[in-house]
Each structure stands twice: as C-alpha cells, then as structure tokens.
Write an enzyme that holds these catalytic residues in place. Sequence first.
Site, mmCIF file in Angstrom:
data_model
loop_
_atom_site.group_PDB
_atom_site.id
_atom_site.type_symbol
_atom_site.label_atom_id
_atom_site.label_comp_id
_atom_site.label_asym_id
_atom_site.label_seq_id
_atom_site.Cartn_x
_atom_site.Cartn_y
_atom_site.Cartn_z
ATOM 1 N N LYS A 84 -3.580 28.523 24.145
ATOM 2 C CA LYS A 84 -2.663 27.740 23.426
ATOM 3 C C LYS A 84 -2.915 27.249 22.258
ATOM 4 C CE LYS A 84 0.177 23.345 23.984
ATOM 5 N NZ LYS A 84 0.682 22.462 24.956
ATOM 6 N N SER A 159 5.219 21.682 26.284
ATOM 7 C CA SER A 159 4.956 22.151 25.241
ATOM 8 C C SER A 159 4.133 23.693 25.133
ATOM 9 C CB SER A 159 4.015 21.336 24.309
ATOM 10 O OG SER A 159 2.978 21.081 25.018
ATOM 11 N N SER A 183 3.078 19.443 30.212
ATOM 12 C CA SER A 183 3.203 20.678 29.550
ATOM 13 C C SER A 183 2.627 21.907 30.029
ATOM 14 C CB SER A 183 2.444 20.332 28.089
ATOM 15 O OG SER A 183 3.407 19.856 27.349
#
Length: 502
Positions: A84, A159, A183
């Site tokens: 990420k 997210s 997330s």
Amino acid sequence: MTSSMNNLDLHDLGVAELAAQLAAGTVSSVEVTQHFFNRIQQHSALGAFLAVDLDVSLTQARAADARLAAGERTPLLGVPLAHKDVFVTRDFPTTAGSKMLENYRSPFDATVVSQLASAGMVSLGKLNCDEFAMGSGNENSAYKPVQNPWDTSRVPGGSSGGSAAAVAARLVPAATGTDTGGSIRQPASLTGITGIKPTYGRCSRYGMVAFASSLDQAGPMARSALDCALLLSAMAGPDPDRDSTSLDMPAVDYAADLSAASAQAGAKPLQGLRIGLPTQFFGAGCAPDVLAAVQGALAEIEKRGATLVDVSLPLTELSIPVYYVIAPAEASSNLSRFDGVRYGHRAAHYTDLTDMYKKSRSEGFGDEATRRIMIGTYVLSHGYYDAYYLKAQKIRRLIAQDFQTAFAQCDVIAGPVSPTVAWKIGEKGDDPVASYLADIYTLSSSLAGLPGMSVPAGFGAGGMPVGLQLIGNYFKEAQLLGAAHQFQLATDWHQKAPGVSA
Ligand code: GLN
C-alpha cells in the site's frame, strides 16, 4: 514445471503454494516476478498500482533466487507482493495517494517493508489508496479511482482498495494494507479476499505515513488465512527504537499454529469455540443479501463445532461520531508536517511564508483530507475540545469496555464487515457522511484496538463478494486465523476468482 502446475497459471497460486514451487525449484523467483509484472501491465485499467519498476523487482527476485540456490528455505522466500502506498519505500516513490507527496522518495524503508524484504519477498510496487488512507471506496485517491475486479463499475472498498483489487484480480499473491477504522477488512470483504488487522501495536508503524496514530495498524491482505498468517509472522514484532507504541511481544509463527491445530485428531476443529453475535451487527442497517451470506457462514462454523451466543455492543452506533472526531483530530495534527517546507508539494508562486503555507497546503491536499483537517482543528480548538474531543475519548473507553464485557461470554465476535456489497463508483461521491456510515461494523473494534479480520463468506447482490468479520480479544490473532483457516478448509469462497483474473 510439475504436473500439479500443468493446468494452473502461476497467478492462480497463493503465497504458500508459490513458496513451495520456489523451494522445489520448479520455478524461479525471476519467472514468478516477470509473470505477475506482465499481469499488472495487462490489467492496468483496474488502477490498482501507482508505481512499478521492473528493474527493481527483478533485482530483488535475483537476490531471492541466489538465496534459494544457496539452500535457504524460508516460508516467503522469492514470493512477490506489493505495498500500500502509505508504507515508505526507498526503491519506489511513496505518495500516500496524495498530490502532496507526488514523486516523493523516502530515504528509508518502513519497518514492515524491510521485514518482508528480509524474509525474501519481492516487491512489485506500490498500490493505490485513498489519500492519506482516508476513505472507504478508494475514490479519494488523488491519482485515479480503483475498480473492483468483480464489477469494474464498482469500488473495491477503501482505503486499501489497490491492495484488495490487486490480490482479488491475481495481480499479486499478497499485499500489505493499513487499517485505521476498517481499511484492511472492508476492502477485503468487498473484493472477496482475506485480510487481518492485528491488535494495535502488533506491527510497527515506523514508516507508515501517519493518519490517526492511536488507530493506525498494518496488516496483510491475501487470498487465504494461511497466506495472511505467513505474512503476519514476518510483519509482526516489537520495534522499540522506532515505534514506542509497538507491542513488546515477540512475533509468533502463526502459520505453524494453523497446521498444528489442523493436525489435531478427534473433536470437531472448532469444538468449544464460543462465537459472540452482537445484536447491533445484525439489525435493519445491514442489507439482507449481506446478512444471508454471513448467516450461511456462521452455520458452517457451527457445523465445525463452534457455539453461537448472543452478545451486545450497545455503543456500536456511537462508534461513527466518536471515530469521526478522534481520527480527524489526530489527522489534523499529523498532516501539519506537510507545510511545503519539509516534505512534498510547494506552491510555485507565493508572496510570503504564510502565503506559501496556505497555497502549498490548499494545492496539495484533496477535498477529504482538507475536510478532516478542518474538522480535526475545530474539535481540538479551545472551547470545543471538551465538548467533542474529550467526550469522544471517554466514549472510546466505554466502547472498549463493552468489548471486554462481551468477551466474558465468547471467544470471538462475528458479524458482517460492511452493511452492503461494493457500491458503484460515484454513487456516494458528493456525500462523505454516506461513506462514514458504511464503516459502522469496523470502527468500534478499531477504537478498542482489537484485532479483526475479513474472510470471504459468499456473494450478495450483483454477484458481489461478502466478507465475514471475526473480531478477537487483544493479541488473539492466532485464534482468529485459526478459526478462519478451519472455515476455509470447509468452504471455497476464498478460492473464487473474478472473471478478470483469467
Ligand atoms: N473509512 C475509514 C476512514 O475513512 C477508515 C479508513 C482507514 O481505516 N484507513 O477514515
């Protein structure tokens, strides 16, 4: 290639299976890396990646092949993953999904990144996410939205939406994610993969671009509980010199625990496990298709020997206002470092220092980050601090206590992850509160700092994946992974792949 691979493409293999092929020498890390890189190129329209660099990846793959050739056999050696884009990396740019950090290069790697690299994993690049990890649909990325591989007109969740989409579409066998209020779990649920948010402090936060520091936690996202266990074993552990909130508890070999539990003969595998079902997680707020899939999964878990008990988490509804006071408060403080001087974007034209701050920050931050900075600054300001921030902190404590009351009656808490399946891109676009409300089932355990995971549990409306959430007491990651693993031995939801993965 072995006969077992004749009918399978490399990308059909998960982490454990790829590691086995690499260890057996039937395929090299360079071949695996090249294969996944090609898939990433082929499926770039999904928007999952923000940065790739084949030379960097192949250099890492060659190093892994050398370790394999020297006889080293460790569980992740040579297996690719991607990070990420909130984990800082030396070898790839790090943007945190924000224009503020466009083209930013960190001089060091996040602890989690270097731990996985030492374990021999090869990085395929950086994954798209909501700006500074603020969002539930990945639409707050400053670069591009991410498409859900099950239906490209829908969001992948957020997210960590890039991580989820990439794993679901088989562009990578595993990815890192971060979970501040859901997330990891929510995008895992919306894309049909497995993800675990460990206990707060289990993985070092060093080198994770900070959103809300009392909530942020790193974790793995992969196709199965076993693969998540393999990654978590390498990611977890204390980091006393760099993250004073990291837990002073040694990492555990979570994967070895799973095999040991599976090997026990006799009683049903989940015999004696008490699963608590909070009434507040099964009310009218949850869509019927999601409830049906979750109930089906619970029935399966019951068949494996667990008992289901009703529990109550009475303050569940308050977790939304409490989180959306505390997280923006911490974000407003964390994001004050982006001032145009030390990091990232600086306005091209300004009159004086104050004007430079103002212009750099207005140009660099997107709408959601700006909204949260304003809310956070407001709730922390003199005159409102007691009414909002302090009140929220008190309720946060009560929410954590409610979990302990519930855990007196059960070992693991279960329910949905998200009240609906993935929604259409743009559907909640101009209504931030609609997104906030969709976090109802993940926020309370985040506020309490508890570990939680999402396990593929079936499909709902539009043929979209539904996840089962399992929440454990502090430090009980092994118990969660064990329950999920047993569920995955009995079901094949986690093996289903979207059409795009062909
Ligand atoms: N959806 C939540 C938010 O927007 C959670 C985000 C996260 O866990 N990083 O803040």
